[in-house]
Design a protein around this motif. Structure first.
Motif, mmCIF file in Angstrom:
data_model
loop_
_atom_site.group_PDB
_atom_site.id
_atom_site.type_symbol
_atom_site.label_atom_id
_atom_site.label_comp_id
_atom_site.label_asym_id
_atom_site.label_seq_id
_atom_site.Cartn_x
_atom_site.Cartn_y
_atom_site.Cartn_z
ATOM 1 N N PHE A 72 11.900 3.204 -6.792
ATOM 2 C CA PHE A 72 12.157 4.583 -7.216
ATOM 3 C C PHE A 72 12.905 5.334 -6.127
ATOM 4 O O PHE A 72 13.019 4.875 -4.990
ATOM 5 C CB PHE A 72 10.854 5.309 -7.566
ATOM 6 N N SER A 99 16.709 1.201 -3.343
ATOM 7 C CA SER A 99 15.355 1.265 -2.801
ATOM 8 C C SER A 99 14.623 -0.056 -3.033
ATOM 9 O O SER A 99 14.894 -0.768 -3.998
ATOM 10 C CB SER A 99 14.624 2.411 -3.500
ATOM 11 N N GLU A 100 13.703 -0.389 -2.134
ATOM 12 C CA GLU A 100 12.973 -1.656 -2.219
ATOM 13 C C GLU A 100 11.822 -1.511 -3.219
ATOM 14 O O GLU A 100 11.071 -0.546 -3.174
ATOM 15 C CB GLU A 100 12.414 -1.971 -0.830
ATOM 16 N N GLN A 272 -1.789 3.266 5.740
ATOM 17 C CA GLN A 272 -0.844 2.969 6.822
ATOM 18 C C GLN A 272 -1.558 2.771 8.154
ATOM 19 O O GLN A 272 -0.897 2.645 9.177
ATOM 20 C CB GLN A 272 0.177 4.106 6.932
ATOM 21 N N ILE A 394 -4.401 9.064 15.044
ATOM 22 C CA ILE A 394 -4.745 7.654 14.966
ATOM 23 C C ILE A 394 -5.990 7.324 15.798
ATOM 24 O O ILE A 394 -6.734 6.403 15.501
ATOM 25 C CB ILE A 394 -3.519 6.817 15.376
ATOM 26 N N GLU B 45 8.472 1.904 5.483
ATOM 27 C CA GLU B 45 7.084 1.692 5.890
ATOM 28 C C GLU B 45 6.607 0.389 5.282
ATOM 29 O O GLU B 45 7.126 -0.036 4.246
ATOM 30 C CB GLU B 45 6.195 2.872 5.466
ATOM 31 N N GLU B 46 5.638 -0.241 5.923
ATOM 32 C CA GLU B 46 5.100 -1.527 5.472
ATOM 33 C C GLU B 46 6.224 -2.529 5.180
ATOM 34 O O GLU B 46 6.160 -3.294 4.219
ATOM 35 C CB GLU B 46 4.206 -1.335 4.247
ATOM 36 N N ARG B 48 9.181 -2.091 4.014
ATOM 37 C CA ARG B 48 10.068 -1.830 2.877
ATOM 38 C C ARG B 48 10.682 -0.435 2.971
ATOM 39 O O ARG B 48 9.974 0.526 3.259
ATOM 40 C CB ARG B 48 9.284 -1.849 1.565
ATOM 41 N N VAL B 49 11.969 -0.359 2.665
ATOM 42 C CA VAL B 49 12.609 0.954 2.510
ATOM 43 C C VAL B 49 12.375 1.384 1.075
ATOM 44 O O VAL B 49 13.121 1.022 0.167
ATOM 45 C CB VAL B 49 14.120 0.871 2.808
ATOM 46 N N LYS B 50 11.257 2.083 0.842
ATOM 47 C CA LYS B 50 10.939 2.433 -0.542
ATOM 48 C C LYS B 50 10.921 3.930 -0.771
ATOM 49 O O LYS B 50 10.522 4.391 -1.839
ATOM 50 C CB LYS B 50 9.622 1.776 -0.970
ATOM 51 N N HIS B 51 11.320 4.694 0.229
ATOM 52 C CA HIS B 51 11.444 6.139 0.028
ATOM 53 C C HIS B 51 12.869 6.559 0.329
ATOM 54 O O HIS B 51 13.260 6.632 1.486
ATOM 55 C CB HIS B 51 10.481 6.909 0.935
ATOM 56 N N LYS B 130 19.861 1.231 4.889
ATOM 57 C CA LYS B 130 18.643 0.459 4.604
ATOM 58 C C LYS B 130 18.586 -0.787 5.496
ATOM 59 O O LYS B 130 17.543 -1.105 6.078
ATOM 60 C CB LYS B 130 18.656 0.055 3.125
ATOM 61 N N GLU B 134 15.691 -1.975 8.220
ATOM 62 C CA GLU B 134 15.036 -3.287 8.135
ATOM 63 C C GLU B 134 15.205 -4.070 9.436
ATOM 64 O O GLU B 134 14.281 -4.737 9.901
ATOM 65 C CB GLU B 134 15.595 -4.074 6.944
ATOM 66 N N GLN B 149 2.230 -1.701 12.378
ATOM 67 C CA GLN B 149 2.947 -0.884 11.400
ATOM 68 C C GLN B 149 4.209 -0.348 12.064
ATOM 69 O O GLN B 149 4.179 0.007 13.246
ATOM 70 C CB GLN B 149 2.109 0.331 10.956
ATOM 71 N N PHE B 151 7.259 2.512 11.205
ATOM 72 C CA PHE B 151 7.833 3.556 10.349
ATOM 73 C C PHE B 151 9.185 3.911 10.942
ATOM 74 O O PHE B 151 9.276 4.182 12.136
ATOM 75 C CB PHE B 151 6.944 4.805 10.338
ATOM 76 N N VAL B 185 2.576 1.555 15.046
ATOM 77 C CA VAL B 185 1.144 1.484 15.317
ATOM 78 C C VAL B 185 0.872 0.115 15.914
ATOM 79 O O VAL B 185 1.317 -0.895 15.360
ATOM 80 C CB VAL B 185 0.327 1.667 14.016
ATOM 81 N N THR B 194 -0.448 4.720 18.823
ATOM 82 C CA THR B 194 0.866 4.909 18.234
ATOM 83 C C THR B 194 1.862 5.378 19.290
ATOM 84 O O THR B 194 1.480 5.912 20.323
ATOM 85 C CB THR B 194 0.777 5.947 17.085
#
Lengths: 460, 473
Positions: A72, A99-100, A272, A394, B45-46, B48-51, B130, B134, B149, B151, B185, B194
């Protein structure tokens, strides 16, 4: 506005989105600031915008590499013309295709939406757009507020002014499973900030109140007197010795503790591993007398909502039950990954991804007055102002600039400033010794005075 | 790369008509501020570029100034009727007197641009951005097995502004801004920490991507996070502190910068209000605010009132000689605007704000400054800060700091808030390094609900006494 969001969903679907949701926001508002008895500024807002979140499927040839989740993207514009909406939809879909995909992505379908009857009922009881003020009435309130504060004590000799504002906001939400709803909200606020003393001995303090209707605001005199009393009592501050002590947070400063807690139990931060409470679900964090609730429908709350930023019906959540962390705050994505029911905590702005946040937060009060708490504590520090951002989310490490009053032999003796208070939030939560009866609302959170033992003060 | 050509987003006649209805004959100042802004951002994050998100917004702010009063109204609707309504609202501060004489809109004085008039995202497609994120994710994870992690985000904003002043002068600026951030992290034996780093400025994304910054910031974020795993509790109490060069310049921003903004001094609410011409810092200290450095995050070719930005000396050899002014505060104080009239957008009123604020270099080597520390804190990097301009109390919080004995670093200490008084702290500076550095381009300053990009800078300095808010007593 509902028309624009529904139209945008249709355009996005036609342009290739499998699922989409949209929000539209329109705000208008007026505010007036007075200083030393004269108008200092008049401001007028007239804003509008629309935001789209569109989901696309991963192309079949990429399944092996990327998995078969959905991807998305989000975008917003202030151009609500048909041309603007088409451009927005094309932009979002092009971005979503890059996007992934995420196998756990939760598209905007099948949420636990409120029914039409519930929506209608809410509109009858909650919706209003008239905060009940004209610019002239707001000006009169601001003038009265500042005048009262300046007249309170001869030590008060300057003003940063008084500010009165009112406005309305309209929010439409629509998702591709056919849910569409519209909110209207009005609010009014009044604040004043005054200065006492001179040169390097100057002190400033303020007071403010915000309500859904001007009629529900504290009176200008009440707001003025609070600001004036606060500034006068902090004149001629000293410092204090460094060491361990019990710190009493008055409601105004205790609200920040609620903020730190909700940041730490934000489902996204937990996923996270960015929170010191990542592994704390079911643990006893506070003494067992402590209960903290997220209540989306409270007569005094400015954070009331029927549904959240994903159209999920909101309900009350007990976050801390008898001292135990009972749930994380979640949107549908975090709920799925954390395998807990959604708490209806999705927050959606025009731009960017969904965030997570509480509706109205209430730290349930105890039975002691602040004076009785101070008497029981004997020696310590009452903190009335905090500055700085010394929180490590954290680890929970906490260190902030503070000012307040020394507690000696059970009473407040003298003002102190230029000190810091430090500890670790997890230990601070466990060392709450007293919860006051003086529950006080600040917008969408309500908190009483809180006493915490074993904090470190750095002073002289 | 092609230069961006901008045209007024609304007909000149409509602007002329609006101005004539907005400005009363006795107005001191006033303007229309037309802005078209867009931004794009990708976040990983995690793994993946998902945002991926974008936004665009345009609108007009109308402003009328008379004496100490200011009327400000804005609309997102670029229609003559909405514009006229905003103009009438802005005029509410003035009386019912007649209208100002009509003016012709004409080009104002051209100012050489400090940055390229480009959309910084031009020529760099989303997939290229992207791929960079990555790559940075892989780099971070490969640097240390304790990285759990990563970010990373990359963003660009593009703002095209037109200012039409009361006299009809039309000024124009195109402002690119890019930024890349990395935070990680790390985890060891159940303990998590962090670290973050980043940078940017007023140039193209292509430049940001082509430089070595992104990879350096990844290494820096991993270094900070793993360093903090071994950090001891910071001490609590008053002690000497050595600040490293660069971003620790946030000390100046909080301790004195806000206190020297014109509005607070005109109103007498700043602790510095009666100190012009007086000694506010140790001899040898010179502090400037300079918005005219090419391509810096805090720089502006012209400010949001159309005044060219400049280098303003605030403190010269310890003596306070200047305030930061917009046009209204300058006029009321009998001064000149220093080009510091800024607004977050057309939806916000003008405020006097800092640009890039820093202390000039001295003669000491940084090694000598550190060696002078018998028992104290050496603070190399900071998070955010805040100030109460009336009492002068300011804080800033360390993100990389060390406990030092006999001039030798002993061990890293956890983040702690340092607190001092703005009108006292610079008197206590006893050594100034020769290593002035500016920050990497990450600062954002908040004031009265408005955020604007700023820069800071500092040479290594020694402060003889500051209160350190640790937990170790």
């Amino acid at each position: 506005m509902n028309g624009a969001t529904e139209q945008l969903i249709a355009i996005a679907t036609e342009a290739g989105a499998i699922h989409a949701d949209a929000i539209a926001v329109a705000n208008s508002g007026d505010s007036i600031a007075v200083r030393n008895g004269a108008v200092e500024s008049v401001e007028r807002e007239d804003s509008c915008g629309i935001g789209l979140r569109a989901f696309v499927a991963t192309p079949a040839e990429n399944h092996q590499k990327q998995g078969c989740g959905m991807a998305f993207a989000t975008a917003s514009t202030s151009d609500l013309s048909a041309d603007g909406l088409h451009k927005l939809a094309q932009q979002v879909i092009a971005m979503a295709r890059i996007s992934e995909p995420d196998p756990d992505a939760v598209p905007p379908i099948g949420a636990d939406h409120p029914s039409q009857a519930e929506l209608h009922g809410w509109q009858q009881t909650h919706d209003h757009t008239n905060a009940g003020w004209s610019l002239e009435q707001a000006k009169a309130a601001a003038l009265a507020c500042e005048e009262t504060a300046l007249a309170y004590d001869h030590a008060i000799n300057n003003s940063e002014g008084a500010d009165a504002g009112f406005g309305s906001s309209h929010m439409a939400y629509c998702s591709s499973d056919g849910f569409a709803a519209l909110y209207h909200k009005g609010s009014a606020s009044l604040s004043v900030s005054v200065i006492a003393g001179s040169g390097e001995g100057m002190q400033r303090d303020y007071s403010w109140h915000q309500a859904l209707h001007a009629a529900d605001l504290h009176s200008p005199e009440q707001i003025a007197n609070e600001a004036a009393q606060r500034v006068v009592r902090r004149l001629n501050p000293g410092t204090m010795a460094s060491g361990k002590t019990t710190v009493v947070f008055e409601p105004r400063t205790a609200t920040s503790l609620l903020g730190h807690l909700t940041s730490a139990i934000n489902g996204r931060a937990v996923l996270q591993q960015r929170s010191f409470l990542t592994d704390a679900l079911g643990q006893s964090l506070f003494p067992n007398s402590v209960c903290i609730d997220d209540i989306p429908n409270h007569p005094q709350g400015l954070g009331n909502r029927l549904f959240d930023g994903e159209g999920t019906r909101c309900h009350s959540n007990r976050l801390i039950a008898d001292g135990v962390l009972a749930c994380f705050l979640t949107d549908r994505y975090a709920a799925k990954r954390l395998q807990q029911p959604p708490t209806g905590s999705a927050k959606r702005g025009l731009t960017g991804d969904i965030a997570i946040g509480a509706s109205n937060l209430i730290w349930q009060p105890g039975t002691l007055s602040q004076q009785a708490m101070v008497a029981e504590i004997g020696n310590g520090l009452l903190v009335t102002e905090l500055i700085g951002f010394g929180i490590n989310g954290i680890t929970g490490d906490y260190s902030r600039g503070a000012s307040g009053f020394l507690i000696e032999n059970g009473i407040l003796t003298r003002p102190v400033q230029g000190i810091t208070i430090a500890g670790n939030l997890k230990q601070m939560f466990a060392q709450v010794t007293h919860v006051g009866a003086d529950l006080t609302w600040f917008g969408s959170s309500a908190v009483p005075s809180i006493a915490i033992a074993g904090m470190t003060v750095a002073g002289q | 790369m092609s230069q961006y050509h901008s045209v007024l987003p609304i007909a000149e006649e409509a602007l002329q008509h609006t101005l004539s209805h907005m400005l009363p004959a006795d107005a001191d100042d006033g303007d229309l501020y037309l802005q078209s802004a867009s931004s794009e951002s990708l976040a990983l994050e995690e793994g993946r570029v998902k945002h991926i998100s974008a936004s665009s917004r345009q609108g007009i702010g109308a402003r009328v100034i008379k004496g100490e009063a200011a009327g400000h109204a804005f609309t997102d609707r670029l229609e003559p009727a909405a514009l006229l309504q905003a103009a009438k609202s802005a005029r509410a501060i003035a009386g019912d007197g007649g209208n100002a004489a009509p003016v012709n809109i004409h080009a104002g004085i051209a100012v050489p641009s400090l940055y390229q008039a480009v959309n910084p995202a031009d020529g760099v497609d989303f997939s290229q951005r992207k791929a960079l994120l990555e790559q940075l994710d892989g780099l971070a994870r490969g640097l240390d097995p304790r990285v759990r992690q990563v970010f990373a985000s990359i963003s660009s904003t593009f703002s095209d502004i037109h200012i039409v002043r009361m006299d009809g002068a039309h000024l124009h600026d195109v402002r690119p801004l890019v930024r890349l951030n990395v935070s990680v992290v790390v985890e060891e034996n159940g303990q998590r920490e962090t670290g973050s780093a980043g940078g940017g400025g007023r140039f193209s994304l292509q430049r940001l991507i082509d430089g070595d910054g992104p990879q350096r910031w990844v290494r820096e974020a991993v270094r900070l996070a793993t360093l903090n795993l071994g950090a001891h509790a910071a001490p609590a109490g008053t002690m000497p502190v050595v600040l490293g060069s660069g971003w620790p310049g946030i000390l100046l921003h909080e301790a004195i910068g806000h206190g020297l903004e014109g509005d607070f001094n005109r109103k007498g609410t700043s602790v510095f209000a009666d100190k012009l011409g007086k000694q506010v810092a140790a001899r040898g200290i010179t502090v400037v605010d300079d918005g005219s450095i090419a391509e810096r995050r805090g720089s502006l070719t012209i400010d949001d009132e159309g005044t060219p930005s400049q280098r303003t000396v605030l403190i010269e050899d310890g003596i306070l000689i200047g305030y930061l002014c917009d046009r209204q505060n300058a006029r009321l104080m009998g001064m000149q605007s220093t080009g510091n009239g800024r607004r977050e957008s057309y939806a916000h009123p003008i405020q006097p704000r800092m640009t890039n604020t820093f202390m000039l270099a001295g003669n000491d080597t940084p090694e000598d400054v550190l060696a002078s520390l018998d028992r104290g804190i050496y603070a190399v990097n900071f998070g955010g800060g805040q100030v109460d301009i009336t009492s002068g109390k300011f804080v800033f919080t360390t993100s990389e700091a060390y406990y030092v004995e006999n001039g030798v670093i002993q061990y890293p200490v956890k983040g702690a808030t340092l607190i001092g008084s703005g009108h006292e702290v610079l008197h206590k500076v006893s050594m100034i390094g020769n290593d002035l550095a500016l920050d990497p381009g990450v600062g954002t300053c908040g004031k009265g609900g408005q955020s604007v990009p700023v820069g800071v800078g500092l040479p290594t300095i020694r402060i003889d006494e500051l209160t350190v808010g640790g937990t170790q007593t």
